[in-house]
Scaffold this active site. Structure first.
Site, PDB file in Angstrom:
ATOM      1  N   LYS A  22       0.827  -1.212   0.000  1.00 13.96           N
ATOM      2  CA  LYS A  22       0.000   0.000   0.000  1.00 13.96           C
ATOM      3  C   LYS A  22       0.863   1.265   0.000  1.00 13.96           C
ATOM      4  O   LYS A  22       0.606   2.188  -0.753  1.00 13.96           O
ATOM      5  CB  LYS A  22      -0.940   0.034   1.223  1.00 13.96           C
ATOM      6  CG  LYS A  22      -1.923  -1.126   1.280  1.00 13.96           C
ATOM      7  CD  LYS A  22      -2.938  -0.959   2.404  1.00 13.96           C
ATOM      8  CE  LYS A  22      -2.339  -0.963   3.804  1.00 13.96           C
ATOM      9  NZ  LYS A  22      -1.701  -2.237   4.193  1.00 13.96           N
ATOM     10  N   ARG A  97      -9.476   0.962   8.845  1.00  9.83           N
ATOM     11  CA  ARG A  97      -9.082  -0.410   9.141  1.00  9.83           C
ATOM     12  C   ARG A  97     -10.196  -1.150   9.874  1.00  9.83           C
ATOM     13  O   ARG A  97     -10.023  -2.328  10.185  1.00  9.83           O
ATOM     14  CB  ARG A  97      -7.840  -0.399  10.024  1.00  9.83           C
ATOM     15  CG  ARG A  97      -6.518  -0.716   9.292  1.00  9.83           C
ATOM     16  CD  ARG A  97      -5.430  -0.585  10.324  1.00  9.83           C
ATOM     17  NE  ARG A  97      -4.184  -1.207  10.057  1.00  9.83           N
ATOM     18  CZ  ARG A  97      -3.119  -0.616   9.535  1.00  9.83           C
ATOM     19  NH1 ARG A  97      -3.192   0.613   9.101  1.00  9.83           N
ATOM     20  NH2 ARG A  97      -1.977  -1.266   9.445  1.00  9.83           N
ATOM     21  N   ARG A 136      11.981  -5.775   4.863  1.00 10.92           N
ATOM     22  CA  ARG A 136      11.656  -4.386   4.520  1.00 10.92           C
ATOM     23  C   ARG A 136      12.600  -3.384   5.206  1.00 10.92           C
ATOM     24  O   ARG A 136      12.832  -3.445   6.401  1.00 10.92           O
ATOM     25  CB  ARG A 136      10.208  -4.121   4.936  1.00 10.92           C
ATOM     26  CG  ARG A 136       9.745  -2.730   4.646  1.00 10.92           C
ATOM     27  CD  ARG A 136       8.256  -2.643   4.547  1.00 10.92           C
ATOM     28  NE  ARG A 136       7.568  -2.722   5.817  1.00 10.92           N
ATOM     29  CZ  ARG A 136       6.260  -2.513   5.951  1.00 10.92           C
ATOM     30  NH1 ARG A 136       5.521  -2.267   4.885  1.00 10.92           N
ATOM     31  NH2 ARG A 136       5.687  -2.589   7.135  1.00 10.92           N
ATOM     32  N   ARG A 169      11.372  -1.345  10.645  1.00  8.38           N
ATOM     33  CA  ARG A 169      10.341  -1.028  11.635  1.00  8.38           C
ATOM     34  C   ARG A 169      10.361  -2.043  12.767  1.00  8.38           C
ATOM     35  O   ARG A 169      10.518  -3.242  12.538  1.00  8.38           O
ATOM     36  CB  ARG A 169       8.967  -1.042  10.958  1.00  8.38           C
ATOM     37  CG  ARG A 169       8.655   0.261  10.273  1.00  8.38           C
ATOM     38  CD  ARG A 169       7.416   0.193   9.437  1.00  8.38           C
ATOM     39  NE  ARG A 169       6.256  -0.372  10.119  1.00  8.38           N
ATOM     40  CZ  ARG A 169       5.025  -0.317   9.628  1.00  8.38           C
ATOM     41  NH1 ARG A 169       4.800   0.289   8.468  1.00  8.38           N
ATOM     42  NH2 ARG A 169       4.025  -0.849  10.275  1.00  8.38           N
ATOM     43  N   ARG A 180      -0.069  -8.819  13.217  1.00  7.32           N
ATOM     44  CA  ARG A 180      -0.662  -7.769  12.376  1.00  7.32           C
ATOM     45  C   ARG A 180      -1.497  -8.378  11.260  1.00  7.32           C
ATOM     46  O   ARG A 180      -2.546  -7.842  10.897  1.00  7.32           O
ATOM     47  CB  ARG A 180       0.445  -6.870  11.808  1.00  7.32           C
ATOM     48  CG  ARG A 180       1.001  -5.916  12.866  1.00  7.32           C
ATOM     49  CD  ARG A 180       2.346  -5.343  12.483  1.00  7.32           C
ATOM     50  NE  ARG A 180       2.304  -4.547  11.289  1.00  7.32           N
ATOM     51  CZ  ARG A 180       3.306  -4.442  10.418  1.00  7.32           C
ATOM     52  NH1 ARG A 180       4.427  -5.100  10.616  1.00  7.32           N
ATOM     53  NH2 ARG A 180       3.190  -3.694   9.362  1.00  7.32           N
TER      54      ARG A 180
END
Ligand code: AMP
Length: 225
Positions: A22, A97, A136, A169, A180
């Site tokens: 996203k 969300r 990431r 992160r 998550r």
């Protein structure tokens, strides 16, 4: 079939699990359509760095992979989309969300005679999500996203675009990642049917290359907004 057209503004919602792409896609769309990229996660992380009340409250939820309570999140995003730079619309990444957030967004936009013109649902397999989140790396300066396997920077730890420092992160660790994704399935995935029933949902195949996904999303926005 998407029914809602809004000639003055483009409010576009990106829906998809953590790791679906996203953020990366939102950056491209924001540049193409000249509207801001509004990422609720980024707003929380900034608030956290600044040590504000909202940031401190959000911290424990973010670290565990839980959602920050609706009341706090809704107030924060409502304020953001009411800002003058969102007059012509925004790419909403990570918000809504929950169904409650979606309804609050609809009401807030409606008060201004605006509405969401399309919801782009990026579909990606769970295996791909886990692999993507694990490697990431994000630029602390410009927010560019890299992946140690699929899209490494030219120089480890350094952003190709601006030379900024790359970081991982704290909620990209395997345990929090899994949480998550579970939270997404339980609380956010119901939005797929919510928006489909309103005729606003467009499915986008997210396992393709970044460029192909971007192209498909642009076409959908041009067709429906
Ligand atoms: P993200 O950067 O979108 O993956 O968000 C990181 C974290 O911020 C999430 O795991 C949540 O803890 C929190 N967060 C971001 N957006 C929302 C939202 N719309 N509702 C509740 N919590 C959120």
């Amino acid at each position: 079939m998407v029914e809602s057209h809004n000639l003055e503004s483009k409010f576009i919602v990106l829906l998809g699990a953590p790791g679906a792409g996203k953020g990366t896609q939102a950056e491209g769309l924001s540049a193409t359509f000249s509207i801001p990229h509004v990422a609720s996660g980024d707003i929380f992380r900034e608030a956290l760095e600044e040590g504000t009340e909202v940031g401190l409250l959000a911290k424990s939820y973010i670290e565990k992979g839980d959602l920050v309570p609706d009341k706090v999140t809704i107030a924060m995003v409502q304020k953001r989309v009411a800002a003058s730079d969102c007059e012509r619309g925004a790419i909403l990444d990570g918000f809504p969300r929950t169904i409650e957030q979606a309804e609050a967004l609809e009401n807030a936009l409606a008060e201004d005679g605006k509405s969401v013109c399309v919801v782009l649902y990026i579909k990606v397999s769970t295996e791909t999500l886990m692999a993507r989140l694990g490697g990431r790396w994000i630029c602390r300066n410009c927010g560019a996203v890299y992946h140690s396997l699929f899209d490494p920077p030219k120089e480890a730890g350094k952003c190709d675009k601006c030379g900024g420092e790359l970081y991982q992160r704290s909620d990209d660790t395997p345990g929090v990642q899994r949480k998550r994704i579970d939270v997404y399935l339980a609380q956010t995935a119901p939005l797929i049917e919510h928006y489909r029933s309103k005729g606003l949902l467009m499915d986008v195949e997210g396992d393709k290359s970044v460029e192909e996904v971007q192209h498909d999303m642009q076409k959908a926005i041009e067709a429906y907004c």
